[in-house]
Write an enzyme that holds these catalytic residues in place. Structure first.
Site, PDB file in Angstrom:
ATOM      1  N   ASP A  13     -18.006 -37.824  11.912  1.00 23.64           N
ATOM      2  CA  ASP A  13     -17.242 -36.761  12.591  1.00 23.64           C
ATOM      3  C   ASP A  13     -16.961 -37.010  14.077  1.00 23.64           C
ATOM      4  O   ASP A  13     -16.712 -36.057  14.812  1.00 23.64           O
ATOM      5  CB  ASP A  13     -17.999 -35.422  12.477  1.00 23.64           C
ATOM      6  CG  ASP A  13     -17.249 -34.455  11.579  1.00 23.64           C
ATOM      7  OD1 ASP A  13     -16.264 -34.879  10.952  1.00 23.64           O
ATOM      8  OD2 ASP A  13     -17.647 -33.284  11.512  1.00 23.64           O
ATOM      9  N   GLY A  15     -14.502 -38.981  15.135  1.00 17.94           N
ATOM     10  CA  GLY A  15     -13.070 -39.203  15.362  1.00 17.94           C
ATOM     11  C   GLY A  15     -12.547 -40.563  14.914  1.00 17.94           C
ATOM     12  O   GLY A  15     -11.461 -40.976  15.319  1.00 17.94           O
ATOM     13  N   LYS A  38     -10.405 -48.584   4.041  1.00 20.94           N
ATOM     14  CA  LYS A  38     -11.567 -47.681   4.031  1.00 20.94           C
ATOM     15  C   LYS A  38     -12.369 -48.049   2.791  1.00 20.94           C
ATOM     16  O   LYS A  38     -12.051 -47.608   1.669  1.00 20.94           O
ATOM     17  CB  LYS A  38     -11.070 -46.226   3.977  1.00 20.94           C
ATOM     18  CG  LYS A  38     -12.157 -45.179   3.907  1.00 20.94           C
ATOM     19  CD  LYS A  38     -12.696 -44.756   5.251  1.00 20.94           C
ATOM     20  CE  LYS A  38     -13.819 -43.750   5.115  1.00 20.94           C
ATOM     21  NZ  LYS A  38     -14.433 -43.357   6.369  1.00 20.94           N
ATOM     22  N   SER A  42     -15.838 -40.525   1.301  1.00 20.35           N
ATOM     23  CA  SER A  42     -16.472 -39.358   0.678  1.00 20.35           C
ATOM     24  C   SER A  42     -15.721 -38.131   1.150  1.00 20.35           C
ATOM     25  O   SER A  42     -15.597 -37.913   2.353  1.00 20.35           O
ATOM     26  CB  SER A  42     -17.928 -39.220   1.115  1.00 20.35           C
ATOM     27  OG  SER A  42     -18.617 -40.438   1.019  1.00 20.35           O
TER      28      SER A  42
HETATM   29  N1  LIG Z   1      -9.490 -36.337  20.093  1.00 22.09           N
HETATM   30  C1  LIG Z   1      -9.660 -35.251  19.318  1.00 22.09           C
HETATM   31  N2  LIG Z   1      -9.195 -34.045  19.720  1.00 22.09           N
HETATM   32  C2  LIG Z   1      -9.375 -32.946  18.975  1.00 22.09           C
HETATM   33  N3  LIG Z   1     -10.006 -32.935  17.790  1.00 22.09           N
HETATM   34  C3  LIG Z   1     -10.497 -34.108  17.336  1.00 22.09           C
HETATM   35  C4  LIG Z   1     -10.337 -35.328  18.050  1.00 22.09           C
HETATM   36  N4  LIG Z   1     -10.908 -36.317  17.342  1.00 22.09           N
HETATM   37  C5  LIG Z   1     -11.418 -35.735  16.234  1.00 22.09           C
HETATM   38  N5  LIG Z   1     -11.171 -34.418  16.221  1.00 22.09           N
HETATM   39  C6  LIG Z   1     -11.608 -33.407  15.220  1.00 22.09           C
HETATM   40  O1  LIG Z   1     -12.782 -33.863  14.604  1.00 22.09           O
HETATM   41  C7  LIG Z   1     -12.618 -33.892  13.193  1.00 22.09           C
HETATM   42  C8  LIG Z   1     -13.330 -35.108  12.681  1.00 22.09           C
HETATM   43  O2  LIG Z   1     -12.643 -36.262  13.100  1.00 22.09           O
HETATM   44  P1  LIG Z   1     -12.549 -37.519  12.145  1.00 22.09           P
HETATM   45  O3  LIG Z   1     -12.322 -37.078  10.739  1.00 22.09           O
HETATM   46  O4  LIG Z   1     -11.581 -38.467  12.737  1.00 22.09           O
HETATM   47  O5  LIG Z   1     -14.055 -38.087  12.271  1.00 22.09           O
HETATM   48  P2  LIG Z   1     -14.679 -39.325  11.501  1.00 22.09           P
HETATM   49  O6  LIG Z   1     -15.559 -40.023  12.478  1.00 22.09           O
HETATM   50  O7  LIG Z   1     -13.611 -40.115  10.862  1.00 22.09           O
HETATM   51  O8  LIG Z   1     -15.582 -38.619  10.393  1.00 22.09           O
HETATM   52  P3  LIG Z   1     -16.119 -39.243   8.998  1.00 22.09           P
HETATM   53  O9  LIG Z   1     -17.451 -39.843   9.328  1.00 22.09           O
HETATM   54  O10 LIG Z   1     -16.223 -38.046   8.125  1.00 22.09           O
HETATM   55  O11 LIG Z   1     -15.147 -40.268   8.502  1.00 22.09           O
HETATM   56  C9  LIG Z   1     -11.086 -33.885  12.947  1.00 22.09           C
HETATM   57  O12 LIG Z   1     -10.730 -33.215  11.782  1.00 22.09           O
HETATM   58  C10 LIG Z   1     -10.569 -33.169  14.137  1.00 22.09           C
HETATM   59  O13 LIG Z   1     -10.550 -31.771  13.859  1.00 22.09           O
HETATM   60 MG   LIG Z   2     -13.271 -40.578   8.835  1.00 26.37          MG
END
Ligand SMILES: Nc1ncnc2c1ncn2[C@@H]1O[C@H](COP(=O)(O)OP(=O)(O)OP(=O)(O)O)[C@@H](O)[C@H]1O
Ligand SMILES: [Mg+2]
Length: 239
Positions: A13, A15, A38, A42
Site C-alpha cells: 500500500d 504506491g 506482476k 492478490s
Molecule cells: N501519490 C499518491 N497520492 C494519493 N494517493 C495515493 C498515492 N499513491 C498511492 N495512493 C493511494 O494509496 C492506495 C494504494 O496505492 P497502491 O495500490 O499503488 O499501493 P501498492 O504499494 O501497489 O499496494 P499493494 O502492495 O497492494 O500492491 C491507492 O489506491 C491510492 O488511493
Molecule cells: Mg500494487
C-alpha cells in the site's frame, strides 16, 4: 538489451501500482516498447466471468498497455492477502518456474520491463517459504524502492536498504510517494538521506481522486507529465 526495473515497496500500500502506472504511461507516450509484469497479484474482481487483478487493470487502464493478462500476471488471486496465504486459501500453487519462464518470454518481446512486486522484500511467495527477495535475485533485477513520506518511513526504509545490501540486491534509489509538503515529511526525507547512502530518484506528490481498486486515476497523468526525474529513472542515469 532490455532495461529492467523491479518496483519494490517498503511495505504494502505504499504506491507501487500508482507509480508503475505513471511510469508505464510515460514510457508508452515516449514510444518505448515497454511492459508491466506482476508475477503474483492478490485482490481483484470478476468482470463478465473473467477474473482481473486490480493492480494490472489499473496499470493497463492508465497507460493503455495492451498485453493480455496471462502473459504479464501468471498468478492472480482473489483474496487480498500475502501470496503464500492467498495461494493456500485458493488451492493454487505458485510455481516459480512459471514466473521465470513467463518473464523470459517478455524479455524477448519488450525493451523495457517494469516488474511490480508484492509488498516488501521479506514477503513469502509460497507456503514453503520461497521469498520475494529470492525471486528478485533469480530474475537478476535491480530495484527502485517506493517509500512513504509519513511516520514510520525512516524505520521501514532503512531496514529495507540494509537487508537488501546484506543479501546483495541493488537498490538504484528511492522514490518517495505521497508527499504533502509538511515539515515532518521534509524531515523524514532529510533523515533518510543523511543516514543512508542511497540516491533519492524523485518525490511524488499526494494526488487527488486516485484509487487503484476503483480504477480511478484522478490527476495521475497530469502529475506524471510534470515529473522531470522520470526521464532519468527511465534512462537509469541518475547517480
Ligand atoms: N501519490 C499518491 N497520492 C494519493 N494517493 C495515493 C498515492 N499513491 C498511492 N495512493 C493511494 O494509496 C492506495 C494504494 O496505492 P497502491 O495500490 O499503488 O499501493 P501498492 O504499494 O501497489 O499496494 P499493494 O502492495 O497492494 O500492491 C491507492 O489506491 C491510492 O488511493
Ligand atoms: Mg500494487
Amino acid at each position: 538489451m532490455a532495461r529492467e526495473i523491479f518496483v519494490l515497496g517498503t511495505d504494502t500500500d505504499v504506491g507501487k501500482t500508482v507509480i508503475s502506472a505513471g511510469i508505464m504511461y510515460r514510457l508508452l507516450l515516449k514510444g518505448y516498447k515497454a511492459c508491466y509484469f506482476k508475477p503474483v497479484s492478490s485482490g481483484g474482481a470478476y468482470i463478465g466471468g473473467d477474473f482481473y487483478s486490480y493492480d494490472v487493470s489499473f496499470v493497463k487502464n492508465v497507460s493503455g498497455f495492451p498485453e493480455v493478462e496471462d502473459n504479464i500476471n501468471p498468478f492472480r488471486f482473489r483474496t487480498p492477502v500475502s501470496p503464500h496465504l492467498a495461494s493456500s486459501l485458493e488451492n493454487r500453487k505458485i510455481n516459480i518456474n512459471v514466473i521465470l519462464d513467463t518473464y523470459k518470454e517478455l524479455k524477448k518481446k519488450y525493451d523495457f520491463i517494469l516488474v511490480e512486486g508484492c509488498g516488501g522484500l521479506a514477503v513469502p511467495l509460497t507456503d514453503e517459504g520461497y521469498m520475494q527477495y529470492q525471486l528478485i535475485k533469480e530474475l537478476g533485477l535491480g530495484c527502485v524502492l517506493v517509500s512513504k513520506t509519513t511516520l514510520g518511513t525512516i524505520n521501514h526504509t532503512l531496514l529495507t536498504l540494509k537487508f537488501a545490501e546484506n543479501i546483495g540486491i541493488k537498490i538504484e534509489g528511492i522514490l518517495f510517494n505521497g508527499y504533502n509538503g509538511s515539515r515532518w515529511e521534509e524531515d523524514n526525507i532529510k533523515t533518510i538521506r543523511k543516514l543512508a547512502d542511497v540516491a533519492v530518484l524523485g518525490i511524488i506528490p499526494k494526488m487527488e481522486g486516485i484509487h487503484v481498486e476503483n480504477l480511478k486515476a484522478g490527476n495521475l497523468k497530469a502529475v506524471f507529465d510534470e515529473l522531470t526525474f522520470i526521464e532519468d529513472l527511465i534512462a537509469g542515469t541518475k547517480d
